[in-house]
Write a protein that holds these residues in place. Sequence first.
Motif, PDB file in Angstrom:
ATOM      1  N   MET A 194      10.346 -16.787 -23.955  1.00 33.16           N
ATOM      2  CA  MET A 194       9.528 -16.262 -22.650  1.00 33.16           C
ATOM      3  C   MET A 194       8.903 -15.182 -22.814  1.00 33.16           C
ATOM      4  SD  MET A 194      11.176 -15.773 -18.894  1.00 33.16           S
ATOM      5  CE  MET A 194      11.740 -14.039 -19.092  1.00 33.16           C
ATOM      6  N   TYR A 195       9.625 -14.029 -23.361  1.00 33.34           N
ATOM      7  CA  TYR A 195       9.013 -12.810 -23.626  1.00 33.34           C
ATOM      8  C   TYR A 195       7.641 -12.929 -24.792  1.00 33.34           C
ATOM      9  CZ  TYR A 195      13.014 -10.331 -21.385  1.00 33.34           C
ATOM     10  OH  TYR A 195      13.656  -9.746 -20.518  1.00 33.34           O
ATOM     11  N   LYS A 196       7.982 -13.643 -25.654  1.00 32.05           N
ATOM     12  CA  LYS A 196       6.914 -13.752 -26.706  1.00 32.05           C
ATOM     13  C   LYS A 196       5.833 -14.224 -26.226  1.00 32.05           C
ATOM     14  CE  LYS A 196       6.333 -15.837 -31.253  1.00 32.05           C
ATOM     15  NZ  LYS A 196       6.831 -16.698 -32.320  1.00 32.05           N
ATOM     16  N   LYS A 197       5.909 -15.500 -25.391  1.00 34.66           N
ATOM     17  CA  LYS A 197       4.995 -16.109 -24.583  1.00 34.66           C
ATOM     18  C   LYS A 197       4.024 -15.087 -24.085  1.00 34.66           C
ATOM     19  CE  LYS A 197       3.195 -19.964 -22.263  1.00 34.66           C
ATOM     20  NZ  LYS A 197       3.191 -21.454 -22.511  1.00 34.66           N
ATOM     21  N   LYS A 198       4.742 -14.244 -23.006  1.00 42.01           N
ATOM     22  CA  LYS A 198       3.997 -13.513 -22.182  1.00 42.01           C
ATOM     23  C   LYS A 198       3.571 -12.292 -22.803  1.00 42.01           C
ATOM     24  CE  LYS A 198       4.815 -10.703 -17.858  1.00 42.01           C
ATOM     25  NZ  LYS A 198       5.723 -10.360 -16.782  1.00 42.01           N
ATOM     26  N   TYR A 199       3.987 -11.559 -23.547  1.00 42.16           N
ATOM     27  CA  TYR A 199       3.674 -10.391 -24.280  1.00 42.16           C
ATOM     28  C   TYR A 199       2.802 -10.348 -25.518  1.00 42.16           C
ATOM     29  CZ  TYR A 199       6.653  -8.090 -20.793  1.00 42.16           C
ATOM     30  OH  TYR A 199       7.017  -7.400 -19.642  1.00 42.16           O
ATOM     31  N   CYS A 200       3.107 -11.327 -26.179  1.00 43.81           N
ATOM     32  CA  CYS A 200       2.708 -11.423 -27.800  1.00 43.81           C
ATOM     33  C   CYS A 200       1.712 -12.713 -28.066  1.00 43.81           C
ATOM     34  CB  CYS A 200       3.786 -11.377 -28.832  1.00 43.81           C
ATOM     35  SG  CYS A 200       4.812 -10.127 -28.638  1.00 43.81           S
ATOM     36  N   GLU A 201       1.673 -13.456 -27.373  1.00 40.72           N
ATOM     37  CA  GLU A 201       0.784 -14.762 -27.530  1.00 40.72           C
ATOM     38  C   GLU A 201      -0.551 -14.530 -26.725  1.00 40.72           C
ATOM     39  OE1 GLU A 201       2.834 -18.469 -26.957  1.00 40.72           O
ATOM     40  OE2 GLU A 201       3.996 -17.955 -28.925  1.00 40.72           O
ATOM     41  N   GLY A 202      -0.599 -13.626 -25.633  1.00 39.57           N
ATOM     42  CA  GLY A 202      -1.782 -13.411 -24.810  1.00 39.57           C
ATOM     43  C   GLY A 202      -2.323 -12.020 -25.359  1.00 39.57           C
ATOM     44  N   ASP A 203      -2.377 -11.250 -24.577  1.00 36.14           N
ATOM     45  CA  ASP A 203      -2.839  -9.768 -24.640  1.00 36.14           C
ATOM     46  C   ASP A 203      -1.935  -8.968 -25.638  1.00 36.14           C
ATOM     47  OD1 ASP A 203      -4.058  -7.399 -24.821  1.00 36.14           O
ATOM     48  OD2 ASP A 203      -3.764  -6.884 -22.761  1.00 36.14           O
ATOM     49  N   LYS A 204      -2.072  -9.000 -26.950  1.00 34.97           N
ATOM     50  CA  LYS A 204      -1.068  -8.580 -27.849  1.00 34.97           C
ATOM     51  C   LYS A 204      -0.839  -7.084 -27.583  1.00 34.97           C
ATOM     52  CE  LYS A 204      -1.673 -11.826 -31.583  1.00 34.97           C
ATOM     53  NZ  LYS A 204      -2.250 -12.650 -31.169  1.00 34.97           N
ATOM     54  N   THR A 205      -1.756  -6.346 -26.926  1.00 35.77           N
ATOM     55  CA  THR A 205      -1.607  -4.806 -26.860  1.00 35.77           C
ATOM     56  C   THR A 205      -0.620  -4.399 -25.955  1.00 35.77           C
ATOM     57  OG1 THR A 205      -3.432  -4.799 -25.144  1.00 35.77           O
ATOM     58  CG2 THR A 205      -4.188  -4.385 -27.346  1.00 35.77           C
ATOM     59  N   ILE A 206       0.050  -5.307 -24.955  1.00 40.33           N
ATOM     60  CA  ILE A 206       1.061  -4.966 -24.260  1.00 40.33           C
ATOM     61  C   ILE A 206       2.273  -5.396 -24.590  1.00 40.33           C
ATOM     62  CG2 ILE A 206      -0.458  -5.349 -22.074  1.00 40.33           C
ATOM     63  CD1 ILE A 206       0.950  -7.943 -21.722  1.00 40.33           C
ATOM     64  N   CYS A 207       2.463  -5.822 -26.133  1.00 39.53           N
ATOM     65  CA  CYS A 207       3.653  -6.104 -26.660  1.00 39.53           C
ATOM     66  C   CYS A 207       4.051  -4.882 -27.467  1.00 39.53           C
ATOM     67  CB  CYS A 207       3.447  -7.387 -27.797  1.00 39.53           C
ATOM     68  SG  CYS A 207       4.699  -7.750 -28.732  1.00 39.53           S
TER      69      CYS A 207
ATOM     70  N   GLU B 254      14.903  -5.331 -35.552  1.00 32.66           N
ATOM     71  CA  GLU B 254      15.094  -6.873 -34.772  1.00 32.66           C
ATOM     72  C   GLU B 254      15.278  -6.708 -33.475  1.00 32.66           C
ATOM     73  OE1 GLU B 254      17.590  -9.236 -37.300  1.00 32.66           O
ATOM     74  OE2 GLU B 254      16.826  -8.264 -39.115  1.00 32.66           O
ATOM     75  N   ASN B 255      16.050  -5.661 -32.937  1.00 29.54           N
ATOM     76  CA  ASN B 255      16.320  -5.985 -31.537  1.00 29.54           C
ATOM     77  C   ASN B 255      15.231  -5.094 -30.586  1.00 29.54           C
ATOM     78  OD1 ASN B 255      16.752  -3.254 -32.175  1.00 29.54           O
ATOM     79  ND2 ASN B 255      18.932  -3.147 -31.542  1.00 29.54           N
ATOM     80  N   LEU B 256      14.043  -4.978 -31.116  1.00 27.87           N
ATOM     81  CA  LEU B 256      12.954  -4.482 -30.080  1.00 27.87           C
ATOM     82  C   LEU B 256      12.413  -5.624 -29.586  1.00 27.87           C
ATOM     83  CD1 LEU B 256      11.321  -1.983 -29.295  1.00 27.87           C
ATOM     84  CD2 LEU B 256       9.870  -2.439 -30.937  1.00 27.87           C
ATOM     85  N   TYR B 257      12.558  -5.907 -28.144  1.00 34.49           N
ATOM     86  CA  TYR B 257      11.872  -6.799 -27.385  1.00 34.49           C
ATOM     87  C   TYR B 257      10.638  -6.586 -27.183  1.00 34.49           C
ATOM     88  CZ  TYR B 257      16.406  -9.129 -27.308  1.00 34.49           C
ATOM     89  OH  TYR B 257      17.582  -9.641 -27.583  1.00 34.49           O
ATOM     90  N   PRO B 258       9.693  -7.572 -26.986  1.00 32.17           N
ATOM     91  CA  PRO B 258       8.156  -7.147 -26.495  1.00 32.17           C
ATOM     92  C   PRO B 258       7.941  -6.226 -25.209  1.00 32.17           C
ATOM     93  CG  PRO B 258       8.423  -9.346 -27.079  1.00 32.17           C
ATOM     94  CD  PRO B 258      10.017  -8.685 -27.091  1.00 32.17           C
TER      95      PRO B 258
END
Length: 49
Positions: A1-14, A30-34
Amino acid sequence: MYKKKYCEGDKTICARYTVATTLGPEFVPENLYPNMFDRAKAILAENGK
């Protein structure tokens, strides 16, 4: 869910993308979430960015 919202769209908000592109992928824990922007800012500050 986080990956899709923050990293697959506008990567600058990840948070992971921000650290990886600024310092390099080896600085991304490794434990840094988007969505952990405050922690990403702290990592950047610790490394002079």
